[in-house]
Enzyme design. Structure first.
Site, PDB file in Angstrom:
ATOM      1  N   HIS A   8     -33.020   3.863 -11.510  1.00  0.00           N
ATOM      2  CA  HIS A   8     -33.236   5.303 -11.340  1.00  0.00           C
ATOM      3  C   HIS A   8     -32.749   5.770  -9.965  1.00  0.00           C
ATOM      4  O   HIS A   8     -31.957   6.721  -9.871  1.00  0.00           O
ATOM      5  CB  HIS A   8     -34.726   5.611 -11.512  1.00  0.00           C
ATOM      6  CG  HIS A   8     -35.088   7.048 -11.357  1.00  0.00           C
ATOM      7  ND1 HIS A   8     -35.307   7.884 -12.421  1.00  0.00           N
ATOM      8  CD2 HIS A   8     -35.269   7.823 -10.242  1.00  0.00           C
ATOM      9  CE1 HIS A   8     -35.608   9.099 -11.981  1.00  0.00           C
ATOM     10  NE2 HIS A   8     -35.598   9.087 -10.650  1.00  0.00           N
ATOM     11  N   GLU A   9     -33.215   5.107  -8.922  1.00  0.00           N
ATOM     12  CA  GLU A   9     -32.832   5.519  -7.569  1.00  0.00           C
ATOM     13  C   GLU A   9     -31.340   5.296  -7.315  1.00  0.00           C
ATOM     14  O   GLU A   9     -30.711   6.064  -6.580  1.00  0.00           O
ATOM     15  CB  GLU A   9     -33.671   4.780  -6.529  1.00  0.00           C
ATOM     16  CG  GLU A   9     -35.167   5.068  -6.601  1.00  0.00           C
ATOM     17  CD  GLU A   9     -35.512   6.547  -6.496  1.00  0.00           C
ATOM     18  OE1 GLU A   9     -34.748   7.302  -5.848  1.00  0.00           O
ATOM     19  OE2 GLU A   9     -36.540   6.956  -7.056  1.00  0.00           O
ATOM     20  N   HIS A  59     -29.411   8.312  -8.281  1.00  0.00           N
ATOM     21  CA  HIS A  59     -29.349   9.326  -7.222  1.00  0.00           C
ATOM     22  C   HIS A  59     -28.275   8.955  -6.195  1.00  0.00           C
ATOM     23  O   HIS A  59     -27.508   9.813  -5.734  1.00  0.00           O
ATOM     24  CB  HIS A  59     -30.704   9.435  -6.516  1.00  0.00           C
ATOM     25  CG  HIS A  59     -31.757  10.151  -7.289  1.00  0.00           C
ATOM     26  ND1 HIS A  59     -31.557  11.398  -7.863  1.00  0.00           N
ATOM     27  CD2 HIS A  59     -33.041   9.804  -7.595  1.00  0.00           C
ATOM     28  CE1 HIS A  59     -32.660  11.784  -8.469  1.00  0.00           C
ATOM     29  NE2 HIS A  59     -33.579  10.845  -8.329  1.00  0.00           N
ATOM     30  N   HIS A  78     -24.847   9.704  -7.395  1.00  0.00           N
ATOM     31  CA  HIS A  78     -24.628  11.153  -7.373  1.00  0.00           C
ATOM     32  C   HIS A  78     -24.170  11.582  -5.981  1.00  0.00           C
ATOM     33  O   HIS A  78     -23.233  12.380  -5.831  1.00  0.00           O
ATOM     34  CB  HIS A  78     -25.928  11.856  -7.760  1.00  0.00           C
ATOM     35  CG  HIS A  78     -25.766  13.263  -8.208  1.00  0.00           C
ATOM     36  ND1 HIS A  78     -26.831  14.054  -8.597  1.00  0.00           N
ATOM     37  CD2 HIS A  78     -24.674  14.062  -8.333  1.00  0.00           C
ATOM     38  CE1 HIS A  78     -26.398  15.246  -8.936  1.00  0.00           C
ATOM     39  NE2 HIS A  78     -25.088  15.290  -8.769  1.00  0.00           N
TER      40      HIS A  78
END
Length: 659
Positions: free
Chosen positions: A446-447, A450, A453
């Site tokens: 999940h991290e 980020h 991105h």
């Protein structure tokens, strides 16, 4: 004894063979202990020369303030236009390089002197934004075409300053424990709480406690209304509404949702109501299962209450699947997981991690690892500092920090992004690497979503780069990575027993995925309730108490009753950071589900889809309307109904390969 020695030799040989197969990335997290260049020059935290010592924060701040003064003057002495936008971004970049870095250091640095200096810098730079940049705020209104007279512009600035104080007051109050006289509680449960003399301090809901009386007592005491905090919340909501109407919006929600995927609060409420309708039967079944489970606990109250939700859903999950994280952890060494991510990103995007030897003074802790993200043809794209391991005084939270945003500089060179990923993983011990539970693996993926991105954003301005985009889009890349983390075709590429090399079986992964669907309709409905409450609070004024609004909204959007004399809204700290946007996680999950199903379910390693993903979604940050990015990825414009259907499908289906 000779037999024992022979077995030990074989074991050590096997261990050496397995660890020696790690790539440089895997080894950096599993077996290598980096040696910092202690005899060389201290380059300062993140290579910022001023930050060789805590006192350097003041130097960095002064330099940023000098630049800010110059840029504010330039912006205010030029007519509104392209120069103003460029200047605004330079101002943002100058202040954020110090503020963002300090924001991270104040929570993560093991040295209290550094943390205190960073905290002071955050306060000082916040004051500058309030006072010295106020002229730019007013100038921004004119750029937006909102021509307010001088008194109204001053009022807007004053409201913004007042709101900052109210935010601090509410956030602080929402975290404080509630106290009660010790004799009020039954003696046999007092030890479950913090005792201070004759009083018991209750600082949380104890939602996972197997003792129903503990859960009930914690719920009623921790959520007992605080009069001053109720007034603070009333004032906060009133100031937000006044601010929104001053600049031409019907409500704060209308102002907050401009430029988002949802576009307006009417669409958000349509989304939440339709989703509630679609989940109605599933939610009822979940609560019936909870009721049956509660009977097995021989409870005196047969009804499922709000304090039962988390515990009972967990008990059902345990009874049905009994997932033991220790069975999975040996297959999820941190180095193996990082190799898996590296392989996935290389296949999808043509990018890979390269370990970087940090310089003296660059890191805040020696267990931090520095990675460069490198494209196979484009070269270096940015840096990721991996602060993954637990240590004293480090917050137990998983999050992504932007230290420096990407932007196109005046000289035509792109300023490379720098981020930190902070996790709370167990550190390696002896010859045993850091071993992750399934939830830790999911959080890592999940991290890292980020981080990618931020790394792959290529915007002209840093204030709209990477994760600096509308809130209901910001979680799409990170949630999408959770689907990859649950797909056996991806997991099988890296999940190997750290000692034997044995692969993790598909049946164990399927078993884990099935367990996640237990009571997920009820869990989703709880999030819908929170999101709806957030919308009502930030809509047009109701002229009644926030507790009355809570009670009514809970009856409409949640299957469990309101408990008299509680004020859950006073613990809803997300009202500050996610005002009118709490729905965002649900909508981001809907989009991520659609992207996964349509673009990656057939082939999670598709380079064609990976390139489209980078081109249409990751590259733009907040510089492009989010719905246009989704449209470019899906090759169609999704509707609210599509979002709802995607979430419902998610609850019903295990989204793995159809072949």
């Amino acid at each position: 004894m000779p037999c024992v020695r022979l077995l030990l030799q074989r074991s050590h040989a096997l261990y050496r063979r397995t660890v020696n197969t790690w790539s440089a990335v895997g080894a950096a997290f599993n077996v290598q202990h980096q040696r910092l260049e202690h005899l060389k020059k201290n380059v300062g935290l993140f290579g910022v020369s001023e930050l060789r010592s805590p006192a350097g924060f003041q130097m960095a701040l002064c330099q940023a303030l000098r630049e800010a003064e110059f840029l504010v003057h330039r912006a205010c002495t030029h007519p509104p236009g392209a120069v103003t936008v460029e200047t605004f971004d330079q101002l943002s970049d100058s202040l954020c390089k110090v503020a963002d870095l300090a924001d991270f250091i104040k929570v993560a640095h093991p040295d209290a002197a550094f943390r205190e200096a960073a905290e002071k810098t955050c306060v000082d730079i916040g004051t500058v934004v309030e006072m010295r940049v106020a002229e730019l705020f007013m100038l921004d209104f004119e750029i937006s075409g909102i021509h307010l007279d001088e008194s109204k512009r001053s009022k807007v600035v004053a409201l913004n300053v007042k709101l900052l104080d109210l935010y601090n007051e509410f956030l602080s109050g929402s975290q404080l424990p509630n106290a009660i006289e010790k004799q009020v509680l039954p003696e046999h449960i007092r030890h479950c709480f913090s005792i201070d003399g004759n009083r018991v301090q209750i600082g949380g809901l104890h939602a996972d406690s197997p003792n129903e009386l503990v859960r009930e007592a914690a719920y009623k005491i921790f959520l007992y209304p605080n009069t001053s905090l109720l007034l603070c919340l009333d004032e906060l909501l009133a100031c937000r509404h006044e601010l929104a109407t001053l600049v031409g919006y019907e409500s704060f929600a209308h102002r907050a949702l401009k430029g988002t995927m949802a576009k307006n609060p009417e669409n958000v409420m349509k989304f939440l109501k339709l989703l509630t309708e679609k989940l109605s039967d599933r939610t009822s079944k979940d609560f019936m299962m909870m009721k049956e489970m509660k009977k097995k606990t021989h409870s005196t109250n047969p009804e499922v209450m709000p304090w039962d939700h988390a515990y009972l859903s967990g008990a059902i999950r345990t009874e049905k699947f009994n997932i033991d994280p220790s069975v999975y952890s040996p297959y999820f060494s941190l180095g193996a997981c990082m190799e898996g991510l590296n392989h996935l990103f290389m296949q999808l995007l043509g990018v890979s991690f390269q370990t970087v030897q940090p310089k003296m003074g660059e890191l805040w802790s020696e267990d931090v690892r520095k990675l460069a993200l490198v494209h196979e043809t484009e070269g270096l794209l940015g840096y990721i500092y991996c602060d993954f391991f637990r240590r004293p005084d480090k917050p137990h939270q998983d999050c992504h920090f932007t230290i420096r945003g990407g932007r196109l500089r005046d000289d035509g060179v792109y300023q490379l992004p720098v981020v930190v990923l902070m996790l709370s993983l167990p550190p390696p011990s002896g010859k045993t690497p850091s071993l992750l539970t399934p939830s830790m693996v999911e959080n890592l993926f999940h991290e890292m979503g980020h981080a990618m991105h931020s790394m792959l954003g290529r915007t002209r301005y840093q204030h709209v780069t990477g994760t600096r985009c509308p809130t209901d889009f910001a979680e799409v890349p990170s949630i999408l990575m959770e689907y990859f983390a649950s797909d056996y075709r991806v997991v099988s590429q890296f999940a190997r027993h750290y000692q034997t090399g044995e692969p993790l079986s598909e049946s164990l992964v399927s078993h884990l995925c099935e367990s996640k669907r237990v009571c997920n309709a009820a869990d989703t409905q709880l999030q819908i309730f929170y999101a709806a409450l957030d919308q009502v609070y930030h809509g047009k004024p109701q002229y009644r108490s926030t507790t009355d609004i809570l009670r009514e909204t809970q009856e409409k959007f949640y299957g469990l009753p309101y408990v008299y004399d509680t004020a859950w809204q006073l613990r809803f700290s997300h009202l500050v950071g996610y005002g009118a946007k709490y729905y965002s996680y649900l909508m981001s999950r809907a989009v991520a589900s659609m992207v996964w199903r349509q673009c990656f379910l057939q082939d999670p390693f598709s380079r064609m889809m990976g390139e489209r993903y980078r081109r249409e979604m990751l590259a733009h940050g907040g510089s492009k309307e989010p719905m246009l990015m989704v449209q470019g990825m899906l090759q169609k414009t999704p509707t609210i109904e599509d979002f709802v259907d995607a979430l419902v499908l998610d609850l019903d289906a295990n989204l793995k390969s159809p072949v």
